[in-house]
Design a protein around this motif. Sequence first.
Motif, short mmCIF file in Angstrom:
data_model
loop_
_atom_site.label_atom_id
_atom_site.label_comp_id
_atom_site.label_asym_id
_atom_site.label_seq_id
_atom_site.Cartn_x
_atom_site.Cartn_y
_atom_site.Cartn_z
N GLU A 127 7.37 -48.57 -73.63
CA GLU A 127 8.47 -47.60 -74.37
C GLU A 127 9.10 -46.88 -73.50
N ASN B 278 6.26 -38.21 -79.23
CA ASN B 278 6.71 -39.25 -80.28
C ASN B 278 7.34 -38.78 -81.55
N PHE C 286 11.32 -50.43 -77.31
CA PHE C 286 9.97 -50.66 -77.09
C PHE C 286 9.97 -52.31 -77.01
N GLU D 172 1.92 -52.79 -73.70
CA GLU D 172 3.04 -52.19 -74.44
C GLU D 172 3.70 -51.29 -73.42
N ARG E 242 14.26 -44.95 -79.01
CA ARG E 242 13.56 -45.64 -78.30
C ARG E 242 13.87 -47.02 -78.23
N SER F 138 13.80 -48.97 -87.55
CA SER F 138 13.03 -49.70 -86.40
C SER F 138 13.12 -51.04 -86.77
#
Length: 461
Positions: A426, A295, A436, A424, A434, A29
């Motif tokens: 996504e 998720n 984001f 936010e 993903r 990430s």
Amino acid sequence: MKKIIKVGLYLFVASFSSNLFAELGMEFSPFLTLNDMTDKSQKRPELTQLYDWYEQPSLFKLYLDLEEGNLHAYTHMDLHTDLMADIHHQTWSNLPYMGSDGFYADPNIPDVGYVEWESDSAFLSGGRRKLHIGPGDYALGLAGSSPYFDHVLFQKTFPGEKSHWQYSFTAITADRKAMEKLADTEYKTLFTHRLSWQTEKLILAVTEYNLIYEQVPTIQDAGFIVFYHGMYQDYQNVMDEISFEYLPREDFRVFGSLVSDDYQMSIESEDSKPGAMGVTGGLSWKVFDAAPLENPFQDSTTHMWQTDRLADFAGGLVLSAEYMWASKYLYNREVESGKFTNPMYYSWEYERETVNTFYGALYGPDTITGKLTAQWNSDPWRVKVSGELLAAGAEGIDINYAPPYENWVTMKDPVSYTFMFDVEAEWALSEDVRLFAASGLDFGEDDINYTLELGYRRVLF
């Protein structure tokens, strides 16, 4: 190589039990960030900085997830930035900071690791994870805003024809080293027990929180299902809470709670403990439904345990409003160890520091908080916009706790105000990938702080 490692793990586990399913996984990430929090002179993080930092994904996360029948075990290790290195240097990303004086990564890991057992009517958990008691995102007794709790938890449901009862008990211990540094004692234990009655449209609950400090707890301290007990015992700080959640229709919910730490009755001396109470309330409206974006990532919030809710409103367009008031003497005592704080001992740039978080209200006592949120969640998109107003008294958890006490309802002057606006977003490129983005603006009385993040998340295996 990763296939060889994974096959090897499967064979290792299978050698113990042919019925055991094991999963080793890894996430990647990376993200870029721009903010104005750099301050080379700052000695320790502020509470809001700590919370924001914990919400950021780690660069790498390796996890092990084991299941057999009703038993589930999970733990992970991750490569996370060092918070004080982030504050002292403009790091631009979640790559661990590499400077002329060395390499800085967070050594305080993991923040999740537990074993749990669950059946149709019973649940048992032990280890480290987020815990949350209450119907809203705000909570005054035990809130998931704290990074984690080291705990043992038991919950039992007693079913009926049209309703059921549910009982839960939790024991949480504080970090010994943090307690020794902050309060010159290693003993701090929080017991909670909760009894709720639930139908399809209503939940009514009563919860007691019993903080034992400077002593090894006894069975009497645990209380189990005895409410409003131990109010006049030494080395105890007891709070009681009543809460409700009501679902007048399938797309609308209202909820609230009232917590009482102390209430000075007219027959008591003026020098007795002052009033100390808190209130939360809120509502949520699902404007219309949609299939939510799932998720796939192993965040600490993914593994959070929380009390039952009648509806979670996961998909579609959801509008919500929530309010929390924590009076100035709430959580307080005359000694540091008796306060409803959850101290943590960290290594910041390899300097040892102790930081106070709270069991309950994320900003502590002498605060009023209100938040409006709109969230659109429909695969492959999730977008969330929120505005939060925080009013905070001058002293908070460090207010003078000795007679003569001030009016407990008013806030301690001077009161500061901060408005926080966050967005936010996504976007799912595939089931396990993903993109984001997040941005935030904090409008204080004297300055404006900003944060901008853009990142990529992927389940490697």
